[in-house]
Design an enzyme around this catalytic site. Structure first.
Site, PDB file in Angstrom:
ATOM      1  N   GLU A  74      42.467  43.490  29.602  1.00 20.43           N
ATOM      2  CA  GLU A  74      43.197  44.223  28.283  1.00 20.43           C
ATOM      3  C   GLU A  74      44.606  44.019  28.088  1.00 20.43           C
ATOM      4  O   GLU A  74      45.411  45.277  28.106  1.00 20.43           O
ATOM      5  CB  GLU A  74      43.148  45.365  29.409  1.00 20.43           C
ATOM      6  CG  GLU A  74      41.700  45.731  30.313  1.00 20.43           C
ATOM      7  CD  GLU A  74      41.471  46.664  30.838  1.00 20.43           C
ATOM      8  OE1 GLU A  74      42.286  47.669  30.730  1.00 20.43           O
ATOM      9  OE2 GLU A  74      40.341  47.343  31.390  1.00 20.43           O
TER      10      GLU A  74
ATOM     11  N   GLU B  65      34.682  44.629  33.793  1.00 22.35           N
ATOM     12  CA  GLU B  65      34.752  45.961  34.500  1.00 22.35           C
ATOM     13  C   GLU B  65      33.764  46.879  33.808  1.00 22.35           C
ATOM     14  O   GLU B  65      33.926  47.646  32.312  1.00 22.35           O
ATOM     15  CB  GLU B  65      35.609  46.254  34.137  1.00 22.35           C
ATOM     16  CG  GLU B  65      37.143  45.291  34.925  1.00 22.35           C
ATOM     17  CD  GLU B  65      39.059  45.745  34.872  1.00 22.35           C
ATOM     18  OE1 GLU B  65      39.069  46.564  34.319  1.00 22.35           O
ATOM     19  OE2 GLU B  65      39.717  44.488  34.822  1.00 22.35           O
TER      20      GLU B  65
HETATM   21  O1  AHR Z   1      40.129  48.887  37.692  1.00 20.67           O
HETATM   22  C1  AHR Z   1      40.860  49.610  37.641  1.00 20.67           C
HETATM   23  C2  AHR Z   1      41.606  49.344  36.078  1.00 20.67           C
HETATM   24  O2  AHR Z   1      41.409  49.456  34.842  1.00 20.67           O
HETATM   25  C3  AHR Z   1      41.759  47.539  35.802  1.00 20.67           C
HETATM   26  O3  AHR Z   1      42.878  46.916  36.530  1.00 20.67           O
HETATM   27  C4  AHR Z   1      42.043  47.566  34.752  1.00 20.67           C
HETATM   28  O4  AHR Z   1      41.688  46.636  33.746  1.00 20.67           O
HETATM   29  C5  AHR Z   1      41.699  48.902  33.720  1.00 20.67           C
HETATM   30  O5  AHR Z   1      42.420  49.078  32.769  1.00 20.67           O
END
Ligand code: AHR
Length: 497
Positions: free
Chosen positions: A171, A283
Site C-alpha cells: 500500500e 487483503e
Molecule cells: O489489515 C490492516 C491494514 O489494512 C494492513 O496493515 C494494511 O495493508 C491495510 O491498510
C-alpha cells in the site's frame, strides 16, 4: 419463485485453491497472543498455540501472506532471526506498538510448513533497502555456500525454504504508509527491485503493489510493471452499519477484477508480454472501522456479525466467478484483529465469518460453472458514509437478492452450490434446474443463519452463528429449495446424466 439454472457445459474456468489463502500481520494480537503465546498451557514447545493451529488447519489455508500489511514498511527482517533472547525489541511505527521480534522468518516458515501452506512474503519497500530484500530472498531460498544461506543453516535450517511469492511492498500509495511513494517513484523502484531480486532467485514470483483495482495508481502500475511481475495485487475492505450496504459492498470486487483484468490484458498486448499476469487480492475482509478504531493506540478487534458472514460468502462467490482472473486471495488477518478466529488467554472463538470460509475452502470443487439466476433484484443507492474504506456501488446494481456460485468436479459427478440469501426478513423459494443432469441420492444442505443479521458469536455464546447440516432426499433435475432469510447455504449433490 426464483430459478437457479445450471449447465455443466458452461465452464467458467478452474478455481485456484489459492483464493482460500490468508494473511497474518504483526498487528494487535494476531501474532503474539494469537498464533504464538510462549509459555501458555495451550501452546506447544515452539510457542505456537495448538487451539489456534487446529482452527486454521480446519480452514485448509493453502498460502499465507506475512509479515504485513502496514507493519512491513518499517520491518527489518534481520531483527527476527537467530537466538530469540538476543533479538532487538523495536518500535513499530505502523501500529504504535512494541515489536519483540520473537516471531520472525524461521518461525513463520515453520508455521507454514506445519499448516501445509505456502509462504508469501511481503517486502519492506518503505524503510527497507534493495540489499536487505535481496538478502532476505537469499536467506530463504539460497542453496549456495554464501553468507545469508549459511546464516539460515546456522539458525537450524539446512534446506532452502523455497519461498515462491514475494510482494513488492504494501500500500505504498497511502500517506499512512511508512515510506509512502508517488506512483512514478514506486514503479521506478519496483522495476529496479524486480530485476535485482530475480538475479538472486529467477524462480520467484513477484506481486506488484496495486490499490483498489481500478484507480489511476493501478493503471500506471499495471502499464509499467506487467513485464516484470507475475501478479497485480488489490486490497479492498468493506463494511457498513447499513445492512444492504454491508452485504452488497463486496461487489466492488467485481469492478476491481474486471478493471484490473482489462488493464492487464491491454498492457500485455501493448508490451507484447508473453507470461501470464493475474490478480492477487491479498487483503480482504469485512472491516467497519470507526474513528475510534483508527486511534493509533487502539487494538483493532472486529466483532463479526451474521451479515458480515453473508458479505464474506459473497466475496467468496465473486472469487469463484472470476476464477479466470483471480488466482490468489488472502483474508486479513486470520487471527484476532479482523479475523475469523479470535482468542482469549486459553480459548478460541470462531466468529460468524469463519463458517462460510470453512465451507468454501473445504467443499469448493475444481471447476466454476456459469449460473443463470432469475430472482428479485435490489436497487441500492449509495449511503453517505464517513467510513473512508467503503466505496460507491450504485453503478454496479441492481443486485440479485440471491448470490450464487457453482462448482463441479472434472467428471461432472459432483456439484456444489453456494447461495447467499440477502433478503434479511424473508426466505426465498427457488427451483434449482440442473438441465439434463439428474440428482443421484441425497443432497447435503449446510446452512448458516441466526435470528438477526446483527447476531455475533461470543465466548458466552460461541455458536450463535454456526452451521447446521442435514441430508435431504431429492430426485430428478428440478429441485425445489427454500433459502432461509439472511442465510448462507451450501448444497452438495451427486449427479449423473
Ligand atoms: O489489515 C490492516 C491494514 O489494512 C494492513 O496493515 C494494511 O495493508 C491495510 O491498510
Amino acid at each position: 419463485m426464483a430459478r437457479i439454472s445450471l449447465d455443466f457445459d458452461r465452464i467458467l474456468g478452474r478455481v485456484d485453491p489459492r483464493i482460500f489463502g490468508a494473511f497474518v500481520e504483526h498487528e494487535g494480537r494476531c501474532i503474539y497472543g494469537g498464533i504464538v503465546e510462549e509459555g501458555s498451557p495451550v501452546a506447544d514447545s515452539a510457542g505456537f498455540r495448538t487451539d489456534v493451529r487446529k482452527a486454521i488447519e480446519d480452514l485448509q489455508v493453502p498460502v499465507l501472506r506475512w509479515p504485513g500489511g502496514n507493519f512491513v514498511s518499517a520491518y527489518h527482517w534481520q531483527d527476527g532471526i537467530g537466538p530469540k533472547d538476543a533479538r532487538p525489541q523495536r518500535f513499530d511505527p505502523a501500529w504504535g506498538a512494541v515489536e519483540s521480534n520473537r516471531f520472525g522468518t524461521d518461525e513463520f516458515m515453520t508455521y507454514c510448513e506445519l499448516l501445509g501452506a505456502e509462504p508469501y512474503v511481503c517486502l519492506n519497500m518503505g524503510t527497507g533497502t534493495l540489499e536487505e530484500a535481496m538478502a532476505w530472498v537469499e536467506y530463504c531460498n539460497g542453496d549456495l555456500d554464501t553468507y545469508w544461506a549459511n546464516r539460515r543453516r546456522h539458525n537450524g535450517r539446512q534446506e532452502p525454504y523455497a519461498v515462491r511469492y514475494w510482494g513488492l511492498g504494501n500500500e505504498l500509495w497511502g500517506e499512512f504508509q511508512v515510506g509512502h511513494l508517488s506512483v512514478e517513484r514506486y514503479v521506478e523502484k519496483a522495476k529496479q527491485w524486480a530485476l535485482a531480486l530475480r538475479r538472486v532467485d529467477p524462480t520467484i514470483q513477484l506481486v506488484a503493489c496495486g490499490h483498489n483495482g481500478w484507480s489511476d495508481w493501478d493503471r500506471l502500475v499495471i502499464d509499467e510493471l506487467v513485464p516484470y511481475v507475475d501478479f497485480h495485487s488489490v486490497h479492498i475492505y468493506t463494511g457498513s452499519d447499513d445492512y444492504w450496504s454491508n452485504v452488497l459492498l463486496p461487489h466492488q470486487v467485481d469492478r476491481a477484477l474486471r478493471a484490473s483484468r482489462a488493464m492487464i490484458d491491454r498492457a500485455r498486448y501493448v508490451a507484447d508480454v508473453r507470461h501470464p499476469v493475474h490478480v492477487v487480492y491479498d487483503e480482504w475482509n469485512v472491516w467497519f472501522p470507526t474513528r475510534e478504531d483508527r486511534r493509533r493506540d487502539k487494538i483493532v478487534a472486529e466483532r463479526h456479525t451474521l451479515s458480515d458472514a453473508l458479505a464474506v460468502a459473497t466475496y467468496l462467490n465473486i472469487f469463484v466467478r472470476h476464477c479466470d482472473t483471480l488466482r490468489m486471495a488472502n483474508l486479513a488477518q486470520l487471527v484476532n484483529v479482523l479475523a475469523p478466529i479470535v482468542t482469549d488467554d486459553s480459548r478460541v472463538l470462531l466468529q460468524a465469518i469463519y463458517h462460510p470460509l470453512r465451507l468454501a475452502s473445504t467443499y469448493t470443487l475444481e471447476f466454476a460453472l456459469d449460473v443463470a439466476v432469475d430472482c428479485d433484484r435490489i436497487e441500492h443507492a449509495d449511503t453517505p458514509d464517513a467510513n473512508r474504506m467503503t466505496h460507491r456501488i450504485a453503478d454496479l446494481g441492481p443486485f440479485d437478492v440471491l448470490d450464487v456460485a457453482a462448482t463441479s468436479d472434472a467428471s461432472r459427478s459432483r456439484l456444489v452450490l453456494n447461495v447467499v440469501n440477502r433478503r434479511p426478513d424473508a426466505p426465498v423459494e427457488a427451483t434449482i434446474d440442473l438441465g439434463s443432469a439428474q440428482v443421484r441420492g441425497e443432497m447435503t444442505a449446510r446452512v448458516i443463519t441466526a435470528d438477526s443479521p446483527l447476531t455475533t458469536n461470543s465466548f458466552d455464546h460461541p455458536e450463535a452463528v454456526s452451521v447446521s447440516e442435514r441430508k435431504v432426499t431429492v430426485t430428478g433435475s428440478r429441485i425445489p429449495y427454500e433459502f432461509p432469510a439472511c442465510s448462507v447455504t451450501q448444497l452438495a449433490f451427486e449427479v449423473g446424466e
